[in-house]
Design an enzyme around this catalytic site. Structure first.
Site, PDB file in Angstrom:
ATOM      1  N   GLY A  26       0.832  -1.203   0.000  1.00 37.34           N
ATOM      2  CA  GLY A  26       0.000   0.000   0.000  1.00 37.34           C
ATOM      3  C   GLY A  26       0.867   1.253   0.000  1.00 37.34           C
ATOM      4  N   ASP A  66       1.448  -4.258  11.105  1.00 40.34           N
ATOM      5  CA  ASP A  66       1.293  -5.522  10.379  1.00 40.34           C
ATOM      6  C   ASP A  66       0.243  -6.354  11.115  1.00 40.34           C
ATOM      7  OD1 ASP A  66       1.477  -8.024   9.291  1.00 40.34           O
ATOM      8  OD2 ASP A  66       3.676  -8.142   9.376  1.00 40.34           O
ATOM      9  N   TYR A  90      -7.721  -1.357  18.236  1.00 43.10           N
ATOM     10  CA  TYR A  90      -7.780   0.118  18.262  1.00 43.10           C
ATOM     11  C   TYR A  90      -9.116   0.589  18.816  1.00 43.10           C
ATOM     12  CZ  TYR A  90      -3.585  -0.570  15.579  1.00 43.10           C
ATOM     13  OH  TYR A  90      -2.332  -0.982  15.199  1.00 43.10           O
ATOM     14  N   ASN A 139      -6.403 -12.528  13.270  1.00 42.99           N
ATOM     15  CA  ASN A 139      -6.377 -11.375  14.181  1.00 42.99           C
ATOM     16  C   ASN A 139      -7.523 -10.408  13.876  1.00 42.99           C
ATOM     17  OD1 ASN A 139      -4.158 -12.256  15.638  1.00 42.99           O
ATOM     18  ND2 ASN A 139      -2.686 -11.314  14.225  1.00 42.99           N
ATOM     19  N   ALA A 186     -12.108  -9.744   1.965  1.00 44.70           N
ATOM     20  CA  ALA A 186     -11.820  -9.604   0.539  1.00 44.70           C
ATOM     21  C   ALA A 186     -11.201 -10.896   0.031  1.00 44.70           C
ATOM     22  CB  ALA A 186     -10.848  -8.448   0.321  1.00 44.70           C
ATOM     23  N   TYR A 191      -0.706 -17.148  -2.927  1.00 45.65           N
ATOM     24  CA  TYR A 191      -1.883 -16.267  -2.869  1.00 45.65           C
ATOM     25  C   TYR A 191      -3.169 -17.096  -2.824  1.00 45.65           C
ATOM     26  CZ  TYR A 191      -4.961 -12.352  -4.170  1.00 45.65           C
ATOM     27  OH  TYR A 191      -5.934 -11.379  -4.198  1.00 45.65           O
TER      28      TYR A 191
END
Ligand code: UDP
Length: 317
Positions: free
Chosen positions: A36, A56, A63, A98, A113, A144
């Site tokens: 990103g 990461d 948060y 996580n 996603a 992937y």
């Protein structure tokens, strides 16, 4: 709503961030910036409804209370995940877990996603969500494909055993502004090559197919799915199928470039055909894409032109 987006600095994550902020929500972004870019979020620097944590997600995080988690962190272009193979496997396993733990803790909604790569080199065409796929588990794309397939299993397990309110979107090829200009994907390669007057590199004979969705259509699909109560995978992609050679010609038309088309070897395990069956998205979400490839390419040109000028500047420095 306070939404958490992992991979917020990425192509799709940053557009999703913009869309949620525009709808009046607050967004907590998390990204380790391995693929990103802060450039994608620069315009939000002083937005009081947005915060970004450089972290990461393979290491646990929290948060504060969130109402919804969008799990978008992962390298996603074939060149990026080939370079970051172990990291890709790690983010689709530990990272997804996580993110699911955060959703479980705060009883938040969760949208993961996923990808058309779950279908591998498909033997069913077009691809419906109930097709299990044809994936090489040890080939170069396996880091992937298997990471994303493991994530899907994990998401369904958190739904079944822990009652997390999950959703799975299978994303087909998507393009638009903020697609990294140098990530090796077909649209970014062809547009940059056309703008720079270089040859367009078609891999193989160019008779393999893809179906390209413009980013605003794709994001609209994500938001509709997030608002739904559907827990099974839903394909979100544009069902108009193009051969790669046709796609190269479309880029030449739209850019007005005189570049030539040249042929390069086809990468191993490159899927031969790919087209989403979007019956489920139409029926459950009332979704279908509105922007065709040539219109979307035109909408993307300005962004790629400016990436081109900034890469020229950095080459000279
Ligand atoms: N491709 C190509 N030339 C390029 C880059 C990609 O012909 O410069 C082909 C690639 O072999 C594949 C298709 O375009 O068949 C889409 O590739 P991309 O990397 O965008 O994503 P994929 O759909 O394979 O994950």
């Amino acid at each position: 709503m306070r939404a958490l987006i992992t991979g917020a600095a990425g192509f799709l994550g940053s557009h999703l961030t913009d869309a949620l902020l525009a709808d009046g929500h607050s967004v907590v972004g998390v990204d380790n910036l391995c693929t990103g870019s802060l450039e994608n979020l620069k315009h939000l620097q002083s937005d009081p409804h947005f915060e970004l944590h450089q972290h990461d997600i393979c290491t646990p995080f929290d948060y504060g209370k969130v109402d919804f988690v969008f799990n978008f962190a992962s390298p996603a272009s074939p060149e990026d995940y080939a370079r970051l193979g172990i990291e890709t496997l790690q983010v689709g396993s530990a990272g997804t877990r996580n993110a699911l733990d955060v959703a479980e803790k705060y009883q938040a909604g969760f949208l993961h996603a996923s990808t058309s790569e779950c279908y591998g080199d498909p033997t069913v065409h077009p691809q419906t969500e109930d097709y299990w796929g044809n994936v090489n588990p040890v080939g170069p794309r396996s880091v992937y494909d298997e990471s994303k397939r493991f994530s899907e299993a994990l998401v369904m397990a958190y739904h079944r055993y822990r009652k997390v309110d999950t959703r799975l979107v299978r994303i087909f090829n998507t393009y638009g502004p903020r697609l990294q200009a140098n990530d090796g994907r077909v649209i970014s390669n062809f547009i940059m090559q056309a703008l720079q007057g270089n040859d367009l590199t078609v891999y193989g004979k160019g008779d393999q197919t893809r179906s390209f969705c413009y980013v605003s259509d794709e994001i609209d699909g994500f938001l509709r799915l997030a608002r739904s109560t559907e827990h099974s995978p839903v394909n979100i992609g544009n069902p108009t199928e193009w051969t790669i050679l046709e796609c190269a010609r479309a880029v030449l038309r739209v850019t007005g470039s005189n570049s030539k088309i040249v042929y390069r070897p086809l990468p191993q395990d490159d899927p031969m055909q790919r087209r989403p069956d979007i019956t489920r998205a139409r029926r459950l979400l009332g979704w279908e894409p509105a922007i065709d490839l040539e219109t979307g390419l035109k909408l993307s040109l300005e962004y790629f032109r400016s990436s081109f000028s900034s890469s020229e500047v950095s080459d000279k420095q």
